[in-house]
Write an enzyme that holds these catalytic residues in place. Structure first.
Site, PDB file in Angstrom:
ATOM      1  N   HIS A 236       0.631  -1.271   0.059  1.00 50.10           N
ATOM      2  CA  HIS A 236      -0.049   0.182   0.018  1.00 50.10           C
ATOM      3  C   HIS A 236       0.835   1.194  -0.089  1.00 50.10           C
ATOM      4  O   HIS A 236       1.898   1.262   0.739  1.00 50.10           O
ATOM      5  CB  HIS A 236      -0.809  -0.138   1.261  1.00 50.10           C
ATOM      6  CG  HIS A 236      -1.984   1.092   1.244  1.00 50.10           C
ATOM      7  ND1 HIS A 236      -1.627   2.274   1.607  1.00 50.10           N
ATOM      8  CD2 HIS A 236      -3.135   1.110   0.759  1.00 50.10           C
ATOM      9  CE1 HIS A 236      -2.654   3.208   1.587  1.00 50.10           C
ATOM     10  NE2 HIS A 236      -3.443   2.182   1.157  1.00 50.10           N
ATOM     11  N   CYS A 274      -3.590   2.462  -4.413  1.00 46.39           N
ATOM     12  CA  CYS A 274      -4.356   3.215  -4.035  1.00 46.39           C
ATOM     13  C   CYS A 274      -4.601   4.624  -4.541  1.00 46.39           C
ATOM     14  O   CYS A 274      -3.472   5.232  -4.208  1.00 46.39           O
ATOM     15  CB  CYS A 274      -4.225   3.257  -2.484  1.00 46.39           C
ATOM     16  SG  CYS A 274      -5.181   4.440  -1.506  1.00 46.39           S
ATOM     17  N   HIS A 301      -7.549   0.089  -4.279  1.00 40.28           N
ATOM     18  CA  HIS A 301      -8.132   1.044  -3.443  1.00 40.28           C
ATOM     19  C   HIS A 301      -8.663   2.325  -4.310  1.00 40.28           C
ATOM     20  O   HIS A 301      -7.862   2.900  -4.844  1.00 40.28           O
ATOM     21  CB  HIS A 301      -7.432   1.574  -2.242  1.00 40.28           C
ATOM     22  CG  HIS A 301      -7.165   0.484  -1.205  1.00 40.28           C
ATOM     23  ND1 HIS A 301      -6.199   1.007  -0.189  1.00 40.28           N
ATOM     24  CD2 HIS A 301      -7.469  -0.484  -1.094  1.00 40.28           C
ATOM     25  CE1 HIS A 301      -6.067  -0.203   0.613  1.00 40.28           C
ATOM     26  NE2 HIS A 301      -7.097  -1.184  -0.016  1.00 40.28           N
ATOM     27  N   ASP A 354     -12.399   3.202  -1.085  1.00 41.37           N
ATOM     28  CA  ASP A 354     -11.454   3.276   0.102  1.00 41.37           C
ATOM     29  C   ASP A 354     -12.003   4.415   0.587  1.00 41.37           C
ATOM     30  O   ASP A 354     -12.008   5.504   0.104  1.00 41.37           O
ATOM     31  CB  ASP A 354     -10.173   3.428  -0.516  1.00 41.37           C
ATOM     32  CG  ASP A 354      -9.154   3.431   0.753  1.00 41.37           C
ATOM     33  OD1 ASP A 354      -9.519   2.820   1.807  1.00 41.37           O
ATOM     34  OD2 ASP A 354      -8.066   4.053   0.720  1.00 41.37           O
ATOM     35  N   HIS A 355     -12.595   4.373   1.731  1.00 40.96           N
ATOM     36  CA  HIS A 355     -13.216   5.434   2.544  1.00 40.96           C
ATOM     37  C   HIS A 355     -14.397   6.045   1.996  1.00 40.96           C
ATOM     38  O   HIS A 355     -14.702   5.784   0.731  1.00 40.96           O
ATOM     39  CB  HIS A 355     -12.216   6.750   2.606  1.00 40.96           C
ATOM     40  CG  HIS A 355     -10.970   6.459   3.307  1.00 40.96           C
ATOM     41  ND1 HIS A 355      -9.884   7.254   3.495  1.00 40.96           N
ATOM     42  CD2 HIS A 355     -10.550   5.058   3.875  1.00 40.96           C
ATOM     43  CE1 HIS A 355      -8.999   6.700   3.906  1.00 40.96           C
ATOM     44  NE2 HIS A 355      -9.155   5.288   4.206  1.00 40.96           N
ATOM     45  N   TYR A 373     -14.706   4.967   7.408  1.00 43.38           N
ATOM     46  CA  TYR A 373     -15.248   3.655   7.088  1.00 43.38           C
ATOM     47  C   TYR A 373     -16.620   3.302   7.424  1.00 43.38           C
ATOM     48  O   TYR A 373     -17.240   2.620   7.854  1.00 43.38           O
ATOM     49  CB  TYR A 373     -14.489   2.409   7.464  1.00 43.38           C
ATOM     50  CG  TYR A 373     -12.948   2.255   6.763  1.00 43.38           C
ATOM     51  CD1 TYR A 373     -13.063   1.506   5.719  1.00 43.38           C
ATOM     52  CD2 TYR A 373     -11.906   3.055   7.405  1.00 43.38           C
ATOM     53  CE1 TYR A 373     -12.106   1.464   4.910  1.00 43.38           C
ATOM     54  CE2 TYR A 373     -10.638   2.966   6.680  1.00 43.38           C
ATOM     55  CZ  TYR A 373     -10.657   2.178   5.518  1.00 43.38           C
ATOM     56  OH  TYR A 373      -9.494   2.209   4.762  1.00 43.38           O
TER      57      TYR A 373
END
Ligand code: DNO
Length: 398
Positions: A236, A274, A301, A354-355, A373
């Site tokens: 990541h 990501c 992501h 992601d998020h 999240y």
């Protein structure tokens, strides 16, 4: 028609977003970890099998582990690092034996991802995560009191940091401190500022070159085990993608990615691409990076950030902000097409949104222990990306 696999991150049985919720969002799989196991310790086959069965009972698969954490001992090659590496290898074997094939991890020293505000209000009343270097300077100068920190900021930033810090009351200072030093996914480490100082001291004498060297040792130990176990690693990127706390960060740019890929030439030595983490750095050309390094991406992501001229950024809606999500998704689908044509078994890439923003009902709930999240905001992002990829694939006949 080519479509990425849709997944959600799940923080395990204590997550207020349940497997049933995730299934209703339309996901085929979840990305999760055994958060109860301390960093550096072994994951038994039984514990893995039990978690896998729990997910499968909800009609989904365990798509990837995020993360098998790399301990600070491994990163610094000190303390108990040899035992931790042996545990990591055995964990890889156990995951492979249970058919869990992708492991996401990071190589960020001391802190994982960092934000300075978890509830930045957008014009429509929803909230998102934000990073402001001025606020981070306030943390460094007035809470951590890191020697030499001033040198990393401009005069104007230092002035602004001072007035920001003075504007906070005692409770706000406490909350601000916790937000920065104790945001490790799925686990409350209970770190104090002194712990962080001790952790920072372990990096005395570890510069970029040395950290890369330590990373190379780690890859040399684990990648052959991955190859033998049918497991692929996915590193990541650093978030934010530059040095903080005076520490080296080595997974931030396209050059870093090239170095990592070249450190150990194997499909098992891959990337978690990501877009949100890489995007605060304007020169990171995301679609181009996917085109050039896509063959080594093992999982994605997808999210966006909005960069501001003062170096701050906030997490934008998934299809807005500084990331050209259309170009990103198109590049991923084209990569999948190339893979399929060349007969790669792993042609289908999975992504998670992601998020997400805190919005609607989630605004009434207490701040979640895992900021970013929330269910509804992520579901919005997932749905938007789902529509986008369907449109691209149909229009381009992919
Ligand atoms: C933030 C996450 C990261 C990520 C780890 C991977 O929301 O994307 O915390 O899970 O860095 O090891």
């Amino acid at each position: 028609m080519l479509q990425m696999k849709e997944t959600f991150r799940w923080f395990g049985p204590n997550d207020s977003v349940t497997l049933a919720d995730i299934r209703q969002c339309g996901c085929a799989g979840v990305i999760t970890s055994l958060h109860q196991i301390p960093y550096g310790e072994l994951w038994s086959r039984e514990a893995i099998a039990e978690r896998k069965a729990m997910i499968e009972a909800h009609g989904m698969e365990w798509t990837a582990v995020e993360s098998v954490p790399v301990s600070e001992d491994i990163r610094t090659r000190s303390g108990d690092f040899e035992r931790h590496i042996e545990n990591y290898k055995e964990t890889i074997r156990n995951l492979g034996a249970e058919g869990v094939e992708i492991i996401i991890y990071n190589f960020m020293p001391v802190l994982d991802w960092v934000r300075t505000n978890f509830a930045y209000k957008l014009e429509d009343g929803s909230e998102c995560l934000r990073f402001d270097p001025v606020h981070f300077a306030a943390f460094e100068l007035y809470i951590l009191k890191r020697a030499g920190a001033e040198a990393d900021y401009t005069e104007a930033q230092l002035k602004a940091a001072e007035s920001y810090f003075q504007s906070l009351n005692a409770n706000q200072v406490k909350a601000f401190e916790r937000n920065i030093i104790d945001v490790f996914p799925g686990v409350d480490m209970g770190f104090t500022v002194d712990d962080i100082r001790r952790m920072l001291n372990r990096y005395d004498g570890i510069d970029r070159a040395q950290l890369k060297e330590n990373y190379k040792h780690f890859l040399e130990a684990v990648i052959p085990v991955c190859e033998a176990s049918g497991v692929r690693m996915a590193v990541h990127p650093d978030d934010p993608p530059y040095s903080i706390l005076g520490l080296p960060r080595i997974v931030s740019t396209e050059e870093d990615i090239r170095d990592i890929v070249e450190m150990y030439d194997s499909p098992a030595n891959g990337l978690c691409f990501c877009t949100g983490s890489l995007s605060p750095r304007a020169e990171n050309d995301l679609p181009g990076m996917i085109e050039r390094w896509g063959h080594r991406i093992n999982v994605m992501h997808l999210r966006s950030t909005q960069r501001n001229a003062d170096g701050s950024f906030y997490e934008a809606r998934h299809l807005e902000g500084s990331v050209d999500m259309y170009a990103v998704v198109k590049a991923v689908l084209e990569e999948m097409k190339r893979r399929k044509a060349s007969g790669r078994k792993d042609w289908q890439l999975a992504f998670r949104p992601d998020h997400g923003h805190t919005m609607l009902d989630d605004l009434q709930k207490p701040m979640p222990p895992n900021p970013g999240y929330t269910c509804i905001g992520r579901m919005r992002g997932l749905s938007e990306i789902r529509g986008l990829q369907l449109g691209i694939a149909r229009a381009l006949n992919l």
